[in-house]
Motif scaffolding. Structure first.
Motif, PDB file in Angstrom:
ATOM      1  N   ILE A 170      -0.619  -3.837  -8.155  1.00 51.96           N
ATOM      2  CA  ILE A 170      -1.064  -2.258  -8.142  1.00 51.96           C
ATOM      3  C   ILE A 170      -0.017  -1.386  -7.463  1.00 51.96           C
ATOM      4  N   CYS A 171       0.473  -0.223  -8.230  1.00 49.74           N
ATOM      5  CA  CYS A 171       1.443   0.527  -7.710  1.00 49.74           C
ATOM      6  C   CYS A 171       0.805   2.113  -7.613  1.00 49.74           C
ATOM      7  N   SER A 172       0.479   2.360  -6.465  1.00 42.98           N
ATOM      8  CA  SER A 172      -0.024   3.824  -6.409  1.00 42.98           C
ATOM      9  C   SER A 172       0.769   4.495  -5.035  1.00 42.98           C
ATOM     10  N   PRO A 173       0.923   5.723  -5.328  1.00 44.89           N
ATOM     11  CA  PRO A 173       0.997   6.506  -6.460  1.00 44.89           C
ATOM     12  C   PRO A 173       1.828   5.612  -7.666  1.00 44.89           C
ATOM     13  N   ASN A 174       1.453   5.853  -8.874  1.00 44.50           N
ATOM     14  CA  ASN A 174       1.796   4.849  -9.920  1.00 44.50           C
ATOM     15  C   ASN A 174       3.270   5.238 -10.268  1.00 44.50           C
ATOM     16  N   ALA A 204       3.793   0.406  -2.519  1.00 44.57           N
ATOM     17  CA  ALA A 204       3.522   1.660  -1.649  1.00 44.57           C
ATOM     18  C   ALA A 204       4.572   2.611  -1.683  1.00 44.57           C
ATOM     19  N   ALA A 205       5.691   2.089  -2.658  1.00 43.07           N
ATOM     20  CA  ALA A 205       6.876   3.095  -2.510  1.00 43.07           C
ATOM     21  C   ALA A 205       6.784   4.460  -2.412  1.00 43.07           C
ATOM     22  N   LEU A 215      -7.260  10.265  -1.247  1.00 44.83           N
ATOM     23  CA  LEU A 215      -6.360   9.053  -1.774  1.00 44.83           C
ATOM     24  C   LEU A 215      -5.774   8.290  -0.771  1.00 44.83           C
ATOM     25  N   ALA A 216      -5.645   7.142  -1.016  1.00 46.30           N
ATOM     26  CA  ALA A 216      -5.081   5.845  -0.136  1.00 46.30           C
ATOM     27  C   ALA A 216      -3.635   6.138   0.045  1.00 46.30           C
TER      28      ALA A 216
END
Ligand code: MLT
Length: 397
Positions: A170-174, A204-205, A215-216
């Protein structure tokens, strides 16, 4: 001798290397043209004053007998691990310092962490997404399956109970779409991972760009995540460390599979295969978390946010669909005139001398899209926005 033939399953060159190759070729054929690069998401603001001062002091210290540092702890100095721990605590996430491993950046850890898992695992990757996830697993010989995203699902993949995966990215923000999960959506992924005995690798970069409530910024804001997730983060985008190289990975103690504690395995791996991040760099990174450091880096983040607005306005005026740019430094735009991603790349380079990233480079679902970065210089971003608008208008004529 037996070679790793999985390398032959990769595309011939890495996305950003291919972009560079094409731009260099264009430049050779058109010497003197003024190209504006908005391709790779490399930052342009200088290191914050507090970071520079801390690094300078560390250099001076290293030049003294008393202040000299040789090999450091492989998992990072306590002063930086504690600063990261407080950063999370400030957002209501409690971590133990021993769960934080300082690294030379997210890209290395995203690949290295896979050493904890057998090659016989199925990997679920959102499409489109940062291309290294797929390449890292292909070279290890793992089976990769995709979670397709599109405008219809706001570029946010949600778990499908009919699909089994062992490792989930999971990449968020993508990166590249800028889509970001809220906590309720992430909870669904956590529940899915727990039900499948899977592990989430949470990139989480770009967390520092999240500005919307709800938003997380960390997967550990979600109940149950400590039993199924590893979070990988970087100082590259938050504090301009793309060239300085420093980041961290959080491996909770509760994360166990087949009776093994992943934190212990990662500690064993790091102490064997990594000699740590330089003391000088870690001192600079710790300065990010001082009140002065935080204020300075926020000013840089605001600078990039203004660039994103400039690009968004130009696309609005040109009538082009896009998303991102709010909780992310990337604008994800639809290619005009029905062009595919690489055709638009070549067309924009030719017409406007602007370089962006073809969406299809992030996965098949990115076909027909294009990514622009807001990490550039403000004046150049304004000029690029003007040129893009003008080029798109010429299509209408
Ligand atoms: C990107 O442009 O996608 C990123 O800057 C690449 C990276 O972080 O390695």
């Amino acid at each position: 001798m037996k070679m790793n033939h999985h390398y032959s399953e990769l595309k011939e060159s890495y996305l950003f290397v291919e972009i560079n190759r094409r731009v260099t070729e264009y430049q050779k054929a058109h010497p003197g043209c003024d190209i504006i690069r908005m391709g790779i998401g490399d930052v342009t603001r200088p290191l914050a004053k507090s970071v520079v001062e801390a690094m300078t002091a560390a250099v001076q210290e290293m030049g003294t007998t008393e202040g000299f540092h040789g090999y450091g702890p492989e998992q990072g100095y306590d002063f930086l691990r504690q600063a990261i721990q407080s950063y999370y605590a400030g957002r209501g996430v409690q971590l133990e310092a021993s769960e934080i491993f300082v690294s030379d950046g997210a890209k290395s850890d995203l690949a290295n962490i896979l050493g904890l898992f057998d090659a016989d695992n199925t990997v679920l990757v959102p499409d489109p997404v940062y291309p290294t996830y797929v390449d890292d697993n292909i070279t290890d010989g793992r089976k990769v399956i995709y979670a397709p995203t599109s405008r219809e699902n706001d570029f946010l993949a949600m778990p499908d109970p009919a699909v089994h995966a062992d490792i989930i990215y999971i990449c968020s923000p993508n990166n590249p779409t800028g889509a970001a999960y809220d906590r309720a959506q992430l909870k669904q992924w956590v529940d899915y991972a727990l039900a499948n005995d899977a592990v989430i690798l949470y990139d989480a970069a770009y967390e520092c760009f999240v500005s919307e409530e709800g938003l997380a910024r960390s997967i550990f804001e979600v109940e149950g995540a400590r039993r199924c997730a590893i979070e990988i983060c970087s100082f590259s985008k938050i504090a301009g460390f793309t060239g300085t190289r420093c980041g961290y990975t959080v491996v909770p103690h509760q994360l166990q599979r087949e009776g093994l504690e992943l934190n212990k395995l990662w500690l064993r791996r790091q102490t064997t295969k990594f000699n740590g991040v330089p003391y000088i760099v870690q001192r600079g990174a710790a300065a990010i978390f001082t009140p002065e450091g935080m204020a300075e880096i926020q000013a840089n983040l605001d600078y990039y946010r203004r660039n994103a607005k400039v690009l968004a306005q130009a696309l609005d005026q040109a009538g082009i669909w896009y998303c991102g740019g709010h909780n992310s430094p990337y604008i994800w735009m639809r290619c005009p005139g029905g062009m595919d991603s690489w055709t638009f790349f070549g067309w924009l380079l030719e017409k406007a001398n602007v370089v962006g990233t073809p969406g299809v480079g992030f996965g098949p679902c990115g076909e027909g899209y294009f990514r622009l970065t807001a990490f550039g210089d403000a004046e150049k971003t304004k000029e690029a926005a003007r040129r893009i608008q003008e080029a798109v208008r010429s299509l209408e004529g």
